[in-house]
Design an enzyme around this catalytic site. Structure first.
Site, PDB file in Angstrom:
ATOM      1  N   GLU A 296      14.833  -6.015  -8.367  1.00  0.00           N
ATOM      2  CA  GLU A 296      13.871  -5.391  -9.264  1.00  0.00           C
ATOM      3  C   GLU A 296      14.519  -4.158  -9.877  1.00  0.00           C
ATOM      4  OE1 GLU A 296       9.492  -6.423  -7.650  1.00  0.00           O
ATOM      5  OE2 GLU A 296      10.544  -4.920  -6.454  1.00  0.00           O
TER       6      GLU A 296
ATOM      7  N   SER B 287       5.799  -7.230   4.072  1.00  0.00           N
ATOM      8  CA  SER B 287       6.491  -7.509   5.322  1.00  0.00           C
ATOM      9  C   SER B 287       7.247  -8.832   5.250  1.00  0.00           C
ATOM     10  CB  SER B 287       5.501  -7.549   6.486  1.00  0.00           C
ATOM     11  OG  SER B 287       4.698  -8.717   6.411  1.00  0.00           O
TER      12      SER B 287
ATOM     13  N   ALA C 293      -2.676  -4.100  -2.584  1.00  0.00           N
ATOM     14  CA  ALA C 293      -3.071  -4.049  -1.176  1.00  0.00           C
ATOM     15  C   ALA C 293      -4.522  -3.591  -1.068  1.00  0.00           C
ATOM     16  CB  ALA C 293      -2.160  -3.101  -0.406  1.00  0.00           C
TER      17      ALA C 293
ATOM     18  N   TRP D 197       0.804  -1.219   0.000  1.00  0.00           N
ATOM     19  CA  TRP D 197       0.000   0.000   0.000  1.00  0.00           C
ATOM     20  C   TRP D 197       0.838   1.271   0.000  1.00  0.00           C
ATOM     21  CZ3 TRP D 197       1.496   2.884   4.063  1.00  0.00           C
ATOM     22  CH2 TRP D 197       1.986   2.230   5.198  1.00  0.00           C
ATOM     23  N   ASN D 198       2.111   1.203   0.403  1.00  0.00           N
ATOM     24  CA  ASN D 198       2.834   2.458   0.633  1.00  0.00           C
ATOM     25  C   ASN D 198       3.333   3.129  -0.644  1.00  0.00           C
ATOM     26  OD1 ASN D 198       4.663   0.331   0.335  1.00  0.00           O
ATOM     27  ND2 ASN D 198       6.143   1.176   1.785  1.00  0.00           N
TER      28      ASN D 198
ATOM     29  N   LYS E 194      -2.363  -8.591  -7.449  1.00  0.00           N
ATOM     30  CA  LYS E 194      -3.243  -8.298  -6.316  1.00  0.00           C
ATOM     31  C   LYS E 194      -2.685  -7.104  -5.560  1.00  0.00           C
ATOM     32  CE  LYS E 194      -3.071  -9.398  -2.187  1.00  0.00           C
ATOM     33  NZ  LYS E 194      -3.491  -8.070  -1.626  1.00  0.00           N
TER      34      LYS E 194
ATOM     35  N   ARG F 191      10.497  10.457   3.450  1.00  0.00           N
ATOM     36  CA  ARG F 191       9.839  10.048   2.215  1.00  0.00           C
ATOM     37  C   ARG F 191       8.607   9.213   2.567  1.00  0.00           C
ATOM     38  NH1 ARG F 191      12.148   5.851  -2.328  1.00  0.00           N
ATOM     39  NH2 ARG F 191      10.739   6.442  -4.032  1.00  0.00           N
TER      40      ARG F 191
ATOM     41  N   GLU G 239      10.741  -8.576  -1.966  1.00  0.00           N
ATOM     42  CA  GLU G 239      11.280  -7.330  -1.409  1.00  0.00           C
ATOM     43  C   GLU G 239      10.566  -7.131  -0.090  1.00  0.00           C
ATOM     44  OE1 GLU G 239      11.444  -3.910   0.028  1.00  0.00           O
ATOM     45  OE2 GLU G 239      10.328  -3.211  -1.732  1.00  0.00           O
TER      46      GLU G 239
ATOM     47  N   CYS H  10      10.114   1.023   3.280  1.00  0.00           N
ATOM     48  CA  CYS H  10      11.069   0.011   3.731  1.00  0.00           C
ATOM     49  C   CYS H  10      12.494   0.525   3.654  1.00  0.00           C
ATOM     50  CB  CYS H  10      10.919  -1.260   2.904  1.00  0.00           C
ATOM     51  SG  CYS H  10      11.061  -0.977   1.133  1.00  0.00           S
TER      52      CYS H  10
END
Length: 495
Positions: free
Chosen positions: A476, A247, A194, A168-169, A192, A296, A268, A302
């Site tokens: 990535e 997570s 979040a 979601w972030n 899919k 940020r 990740e 993360c």
């Protein structure tokens, strides 16, 4: 035309309401927008009000999406690299043309300031442009066998139907960072997003369709039942690749599922980034870098500087300057002009930040700024600075995911490296020093997949993004990003 989002928020401005209404609300399966039996709300974290509702996929819906991807796989793999490149280039162009609308949608569903959201849309679009260029550069090899008598032909082929799970972030950039190489490599996919932030991916799927992507190549399932929907897809032998950002705990669970079919994975996962400031650092640059690395996305990254370690000789001055900068950050809804500190994603995030601060204070930390929640609607927490944070504080062992700068001091280079590496995570580290030899020495000693030397932002579509230890598997972006979606095949040719 698919059904569009119907806003439930009478407090939205006409511009905000119009942006939300452009987003399709169904499941995107086999090139068509389809309804689900249930819907789920999308909430504005700055007001706690419902923005709209979107389809809430069932396990059966998820399987239909995989059916579509599997059916599209062979024909998509046989398309020319130039055709795949052109579609990605057109998708890049459409994202840039729609940057303001996409940014507003993102800000409304997850809260980040509008200026940051615009930056993320541009950054996300760059992954499409980068992988449009990489699609036509997939190579192989040809060589003579060392003993003679035969030749080795090496080709690279699409790994097959791919499952993509995004957080979601950074709801749009994490989407394009996965979708881009999958399309470029010739892989059909099910994505899919979040459940908190489905609108960005739904809007993106609409643009990919407009760019000419064939039906079934990208399918989107939005759901509140993530494990129920995705676990059967992971266990289905037709799925050959999982790319997940989220997570570490969830990543470990998904790896266990993937092990049952020996599925190719890239992960990740979480971070616990140290930010090292040595006494020979340019303090103005170090403070700028700390602000970028810490604030940020309101600290919800993360890659955020989780532990700021400052050499004792400059600790007081650095803390003073950083605290001053943090105290000047305007807080409010991300759509408001000049706002830097928007809301966190939900109430649990606010509570977690408060608990981490209370724990650090109980262990001897001092609150230099903020440290208490604000009394207003929305999931807000003010910019905060803590000093003398002990190594055993919980915030030194888990991601803060909020606007809290946790500062402690160190004496020697060896101590800084030891404490920086004292974590099961290894995503990114930051180093500030004007001594080149020290900088390279410390960067090489740090246990992280990425290091920012005198810079507070490391993410770039042209660079490999990823971590070591419990921060993930694979990379990535960059030249290696497309490799995650390709299998190497060796063909021995007798002469």
């Amino acid at each position: 035309m698919p059904d569009q989002a119907v806003t439930q928020n009478d407090k939205l401005s006409p511009n905000e309401d119009a942006a939300i209404r452009t987003v399709p609300t169904g499941l995107f399966i086999d090139g068509r927008w389809q309804d689900a039996d249930r819907t789920m709300p999308v909430v504005d974290p700055s007001t706690e009000r419902e923005l709209c509702s979107v389809a809430d996929a069932s396990p059966a819906d998820g399987m239909r999406a995989l059916d579509a991807a599997a059916a599209a796989q062979d024909s998509w793999a046989q398309t020319s690299p130039r055709e795949r490149s052109t579609i990605l280039a057109d998708a890049y162009r459409l994202m840039i043309e729609n940057v303001d609308r996409l940014a507003l949608i993102m800000t409304l569903e997850m809260g980040k300031p509008l200026a940051e959201a615009r930056g993320e849309v541009s950054y996300a679009a760059e992954f499409f442009r980068w992988f449009a260029e990489e699609a036509v550069r997939i190579d192989g090899g040809y060589m003579q066998a060392p003993a003679g008598g035969s030749r080795f032909l090496v080709t690279r082929q699409p790994v097959g139907p791919t499952l993509l799970i995004t957080p979601w972030n950074f709801p749009m950039a994490m989407g394009t960072r996965k979708i881009g190489p999958a399309i470029a490599a010739g892989c059909a996919s099910v994505i899919k997003p979040a459940s908190q932030t489905p609108l960005s991916i739904l809007a993106l799927a609409d643009l990919l369709s407009e760019a000419g992507l064939p039906p079934g190549v990208v399918n989107v399932v939005t759901t509140s039942q993530s494990d129920d929907v995705m676990a059967p897809l992971i266990l289905d032998p037709r799925s050959r690749k999982l790319s997940f950002t989220g997570s570490t705990g969830v990543g470990k669970h998904l790896l266990e599922l993937c092990a049952r079919t020996v599925m190719r994975t890239s992960m990740e996962l979480g971070g616990n980034a140290p930010f090292l400031v040595f006494d020979d650092a340019d303090l103005d640059a170090a403070v700028d870098g700390a602000m970028a690395a810490k604030m940020r996305n309101i600290g919800q990254a993360c890659t955020a500087a989780n532990r700021i370690l400052v050499q004792r000789g400059v600790a007081e001055e650095f803390t003073k300057r950083l605290t001053e900068r943090m105290s000047e950050l305007p807080m409010g809804r991300g759509v408001e002009d000049g706002v830097v500190v928007g809301p966190l994603i939900n109430r649990a995030a606010v509570d977690k930040v408060g608990e981490l601060i209370a724990d650090a204070v109980a262990r001897g930390a001092t609150v230099a700024l903020g440290g208490t929640p604000v009394d207003r609607p929305g999931y807000f927490y003010p910019a905060s600075v803590l000093t003398d944070v002990a190594d055993d504080a919980q915030m030194c062992h888990t991601e803060i995911f909020g606007p809290v700068a946790a500062i402690s001091t160190f004496e020697t280079e060896d101590e800084a490296i030891r404490r920086a590496n004292d974590t099961p995570f290894g995503l990114v580290s930051y180093v500030y020093t004007e001594n080149l030899r020290r900088g390279l020495r410390v960067c090489e000693a740090l246990e992280a997949g990425m290091v920012g030397l005198n810079q507070g932002v490391v993410s770039n579509p042209a660079a490999p993004f990823g971590g070591i230890k419990e921060s993930g598997l694979g990379r990535e972006g960059g030249f290696t990003g497309i490799d995650e979606f390709l299998e190497t095949k060796y063909i021995g040719v007798a002469l």
